[in-house]
Design a protein around this motif. Structure first.
Motif, PDB file in Angstrom:
ATOM      1  N   VAL A 126     -30.372   7.457 -12.496  1.00 24.51           N
ATOM      2  CA  VAL A 126     -30.668   6.065 -12.165  1.00 24.51           C
ATOM      3  C   VAL A 126     -31.490   5.491 -13.315  1.00 24.51           C
ATOM      4  CG1 VAL A 126     -31.857   4.473 -10.629  1.00 24.51           C
ATOM      5  CG2 VAL A 126     -30.589   6.401  -9.674  1.00 24.51           C
ATOM      6  N   ARG A 127     -30.955   4.472 -13.975  1.00 23.80           N
ATOM      7  CA  ARG A 127     -31.683   3.777 -15.045  1.00 23.80           C
ATOM      8  C   ARG A 127     -32.398   2.589 -14.401  1.00 23.80           C
ATOM      9  NH1 ARG A 127     -28.430   4.960 -20.317  1.00 23.80           N
ATOM     10  NH2 ARG A 127     -26.629   6.129 -19.541  1.00 23.80           N
ATOM     11  N   ASP A 128     -33.609   2.809 -13.963  1.00 26.83           N
ATOM     12  CA  ASP A 128     -34.324   1.780 -13.219  1.00 26.83           C
ATOM     13  C   ASP A 128     -34.803   0.656 -14.122  1.00 26.83           C
ATOM     14  OD1 ASP A 128     -35.463   0.930 -10.649  1.00 26.83           O
ATOM     15  OD2 ASP A 128     -37.390   1.263 -11.620  1.00 26.83           O
ATOM     16  N   ARG A 129     -35.251   0.995 -15.318  1.00 22.99           N
ATOM     17  CA  ARG A 129     -35.621   0.000 -16.334  1.00 22.99           C
ATOM     18  C   ARG A 129     -35.182   0.583 -17.670  1.00 22.99           C
ATOM     19  NH1 ARG A 129     -40.108  -2.208 -19.468  1.00 22.99           N
ATOM     20  NH2 ARG A 129     -40.137  -4.484 -19.210  1.00 22.99           N
ATOM     21  N   ALA A 130     -33.946   0.258 -18.038  1.00 24.24           N
ATOM     22  CA  ALA A 130     -33.330   0.877 -19.206  1.00 24.24           C
ATOM     23  C   ALA A 130     -33.914   0.311 -20.492  1.00 24.24           C
ATOM     24  CB  ALA A 130     -31.823   0.670 -19.179  1.00 24.24           C
ATOM     25  N   GLY A 131     -33.698   1.075 -21.563  1.00 23.33           N
ATOM     26  CA  GLY A 131     -34.153   0.661 -22.876  1.00 23.33           C
ATOM     27  C   GLY A 131     -33.719   1.663 -23.917  1.00 23.33           C
ATOM     28  N   PRO A 132     -34.049   1.443 -25.163  1.00 24.26           N
ATOM     29  CA  PRO A 132     -33.560   2.309 -26.241  1.00 24.26           C
ATOM     30  C   PRO A 132     -34.052   3.751 -26.145  1.00 24.26           C
ATOM     31  CG  PRO A 132     -35.205   0.763 -27.063  1.00 24.26           C
ATOM     32  CD  PRO A 132     -34.844   0.313 -25.694  1.00 24.26           C
ATOM     33  N   THR A 133     -35.254   3.960 -25.633  1.00 22.69           N
ATOM     34  CA  THR A 133     -35.787   5.323 -25.568  1.00 22.69           C
ATOM     35  C   THR A 133     -35.047   6.144 -24.533  1.00 22.69           C
ATOM     36  OG1 THR A 133     -37.960   4.548 -26.267  1.00 22.69           O
ATOM     37  CG2 THR A 133     -37.859   6.711 -25.228  1.00 22.69           C
ATOM     38  N   THR A 134     -34.891   5.614 -23.332  1.00 26.49           N
ATOM     39  CA  THR A 134     -34.158   6.360 -22.302  1.00 26.49           C
ATOM     40  C   THR A 134     -32.680   6.458 -22.651  1.00 26.49           C
ATOM     41  OG1 THR A 134     -34.057   4.305 -21.013  1.00 26.49           O
ATOM     42  CG2 THR A 134     -35.751   5.913 -20.402  1.00 26.49           C
ATOM     43  N   ASP A 135     -32.132   5.430 -23.307  1.00 32.28           N
ATOM     44  CA  ASP A 135     -30.732   5.509 -23.729  1.00 32.28           C
ATOM     45  C   ASP A 135     -30.529   6.655 -24.720  1.00 32.28           C
ATOM     46  OD1 ASP A 135     -30.060   3.379 -22.134  1.00 32.28           O
ATOM     47  OD2 ASP A 135     -29.946   1.915 -23.784  1.00 32.28           O
ATOM     48  N   ASP A 136     -31.450   6.795 -25.677  1.00 31.44           N
ATOM     49  CA  ASP A 136     -31.346   7.888 -26.648  1.00 31.44           C
ATOM     50  C   ASP A 136     -31.506   9.241 -25.964  1.00 31.44           C
ATOM     51  OD1 ASP A 136     -30.968   6.093 -28.678  1.00 31.44           O
ATOM     52  OD2 ASP A 136     -33.007   6.245 -29.493  1.00 31.44           O
ATOM     53  N   LEU A 137     -32.456   9.309 -25.039  1.00 30.34           N
ATOM     54  CA  LEU A 137     -32.689  10.567 -24.325  1.00 30.34           C
ATOM     55  C   LEU A 137     -31.437  10.992 -23.564  1.00 30.34           C
ATOM     56  CD1 LEU A 137     -35.877  11.460 -22.344  1.00 30.34           C
ATOM     57  CD2 LEU A 137     -33.635  11.831 -21.319  1.00 30.34           C
ATOM     58  N   LEU A 138     -30.827  10.053 -22.840  1.00 31.95           N
ATOM     59  CA  LEU A 138     -29.639  10.375 -22.048  1.00 31.95           C
ATOM     60  C   LEU A 138     -28.436  10.679 -22.933  1.00 31.95           C
ATOM     61  CD1 LEU A 138     -30.114   7.715 -19.244  1.00 31.95           C
ATOM     62  CD2 LEU A 138     -30.388  10.188 -19.026  1.00 31.95           C
ATOM     63  N   ALA A 139     -28.325   9.968 -24.050  1.00 29.99           N
ATOM     64  CA  ALA A 139     -27.233  10.258 -24.982  1.00 29.99           C
ATOM     65  C   ALA A 139     -27.358  11.677 -25.532  1.00 29.99           C
ATOM     66  CB  ALA A 139     -27.233   9.240 -26.121  1.00 29.99           C
ATOM     67  N   GLY A 140     -28.589  12.108 -25.776  1.00 23.35           N
ATOM     68  CA  GLY A 140     -28.800  13.473 -26.246  1.00 23.35           C
ATOM     69  C   GLY A 140     -28.375  14.511 -25.221  1.00 23.35           C
ATOM     70  N   LEU A 141     -28.630  14.225 -23.950  1.00 21.13           N
ATOM     71  CA  LEU A 141     -28.204  15.145 -22.901  1.00 21.13           C
ATOM     72  C   LEU A 141     -26.680  15.218 -22.827  1.00 21.13           C
ATOM     73  CD1 LEU A 141     -30.751  14.250 -20.071  1.00 21.13           C
ATOM     74  CD2 LEU A 141     -30.766  16.257 -21.569  1.00 21.13           C
ATOM     75  N   GLU A 142     -26.016  14.068 -23.017  1.00 22.82           N
ATOM     76  CA  GLU A 142     -24.549  14.070 -23.033  1.00 22.82           C
ATOM     77  C   GLU A 142     -24.020  14.874 -24.211  1.00 22.82           C
ATOM     78  OE1 GLU A 142     -22.293  10.410 -21.138  1.00 22.82           O
ATOM     79  OE2 GLU A 142     -23.702   9.720 -22.680  1.00 22.82           O
ATOM     80  N   THR A 143     -24.664  14.741 -25.351  1.00 25.80           N
ATOM     81  CA  THR A 143     -24.224  15.472 -26.545  1.00 25.80           C
ATOM     82  C   THR A 143     -24.245  16.976 -26.301  1.00 25.80           C
ATOM     83  OG1 THR A 143     -25.023  13.715 -28.010  1.00 25.80           O
ATOM     84  CG2 THR A 143     -24.727  15.900 -28.980  1.00 25.80           C
ATOM     85  N   ARG A 144     -25.145  17.425 -25.446  1.00 24.72           N
ATOM     86  CA  ARG A 144     -25.240  18.849 -25.135  1.00 24.72           C
ATOM     87  C   ARG A 144     -24.257  19.290 -24.064  1.00 24.72           C
ATOM     88  NH1 ARG A 144     -29.716  21.451 -27.260  1.00 24.72           N
ATOM     89  NH2 ARG A 144     -31.153  20.082 -28.387  1.00 24.72           N
TER      90      ARG A 144
END
Length: 255
Positions: A122-140
């Motif tokens: 759940v992206r309750d208040r999205a932004g570049p930091t959480t977007d990068d964090l989640l993208a990193g998890l997808e990359t793995r």
């Protein structure tokens, strides 16, 4: 990205190894924090320290997550996230204690040793930091399942609370049988019972304390135990309809 992980158990250690960034662990058990740091090449932080981080991740038991957010939110410079497994209370606490930070709740739907897997997000208040964090998890190799807090917590009443109650009930009720009497269904339940009872008791207790679901399993079991033959056939057809999409009268298959 500097990440503080509060909670150095299995899930916190997994998160530390899965996130792209410099991680530090804080835990009530400093030895556990040191072990997690050694496992992923991180550092140890003071639980009550004043140092701040780009991201603070709460990886504590779900029954303690709101208190942990209240205690640690002011250490988050950009974002605060959790991997506790319950979303509505966690996100409400994040909004209350970190109103200007990016906020997200993550629930890995797998045991850490089985990673990668699906992560409810759940992206309750999205932004570049959480977007990068989640993208990193997808990359793995993880798959992100975008959801809402309400949808997730309601689903967990069945996915976790009811499911665990059913498996644990079987584990408690089942008696040993001589070799050779196993059926495919029994063998599958035995496998599940061994898997569930090989976990951490406190984790399962916290799930039952947080989510409804066990009472429905108990009520269904009592209804089955009390039913006569006709009643049991009716319950069977009701169960079949739940899982096969419509009335399921199989009597003809056995006649």
């Amino acid at each position: 990205m500097d990440v503080l992980i509060v909670g150095a158990g299995a899930m916190g250690t997994w998160f530390g190894g899965a996130v792209d960034g410099r991680v530090a662990f804080a835990d009530v058990d400093r030895d556990a924090a040191a072990a997690a740091a050694d496992a992923v090449g991180g550092a140890v932080a003071d639980l009550e320290g004043g140092a701040t981080y780009d991201v603070v991740c709460l990886a504590v038991p779900m029954t303690h997550v709101t208190d942990a957010i209240a205690d640690q939110a002011d250490r988050a410079e950009r974002a605060i996230v959790d991997v506790s497994g319950v979303m509505e209370p966690a996100l409400e606490a994040m909004e209350r204690h970190a109103p200007t930070a990016e906020r997200a709740s993550l629930h890995p739907l797998f045991a850490p040793e089985r990673a990668p897997g699906t992560i409810a997000v759940v992206r309750d208040r999205a932004g570049p930091t959480t977007d990068d964090l989640l993208a990193g998890l997808e990359t793995r190799g993880n798959a992100l399942l975008e959801t809402t807090a309400g949808e997730h917590d309601e689903a967990m009443e069945t996915v976790q609370a009811a499911t665990h109650a059913a498996v644990l009930s079987f584990a408690l009720a089942a008696e040993s049988v001589p070799d050779g009497f196993e059926t495919p269904i029994y063998e599958e339940l035995r496998r599940l019972a061994r898997q569930v009872t090989g976990g951490t008791p406190r984790v399962y207790a916290d799930i039952q304390a947080t989510f409804d679901g066990a009472d429905a399993v108990a009520d269904a079991a009592a209804e089955i135990a009390a039913a006569d033959t006709d009643g049991l056939e009716s319950l069977y057809r009701e169960a079949a309809a739940n899982w096969h999409g419509g009335p399921d009268d199989r009597r003809g298959d056995r006649e």
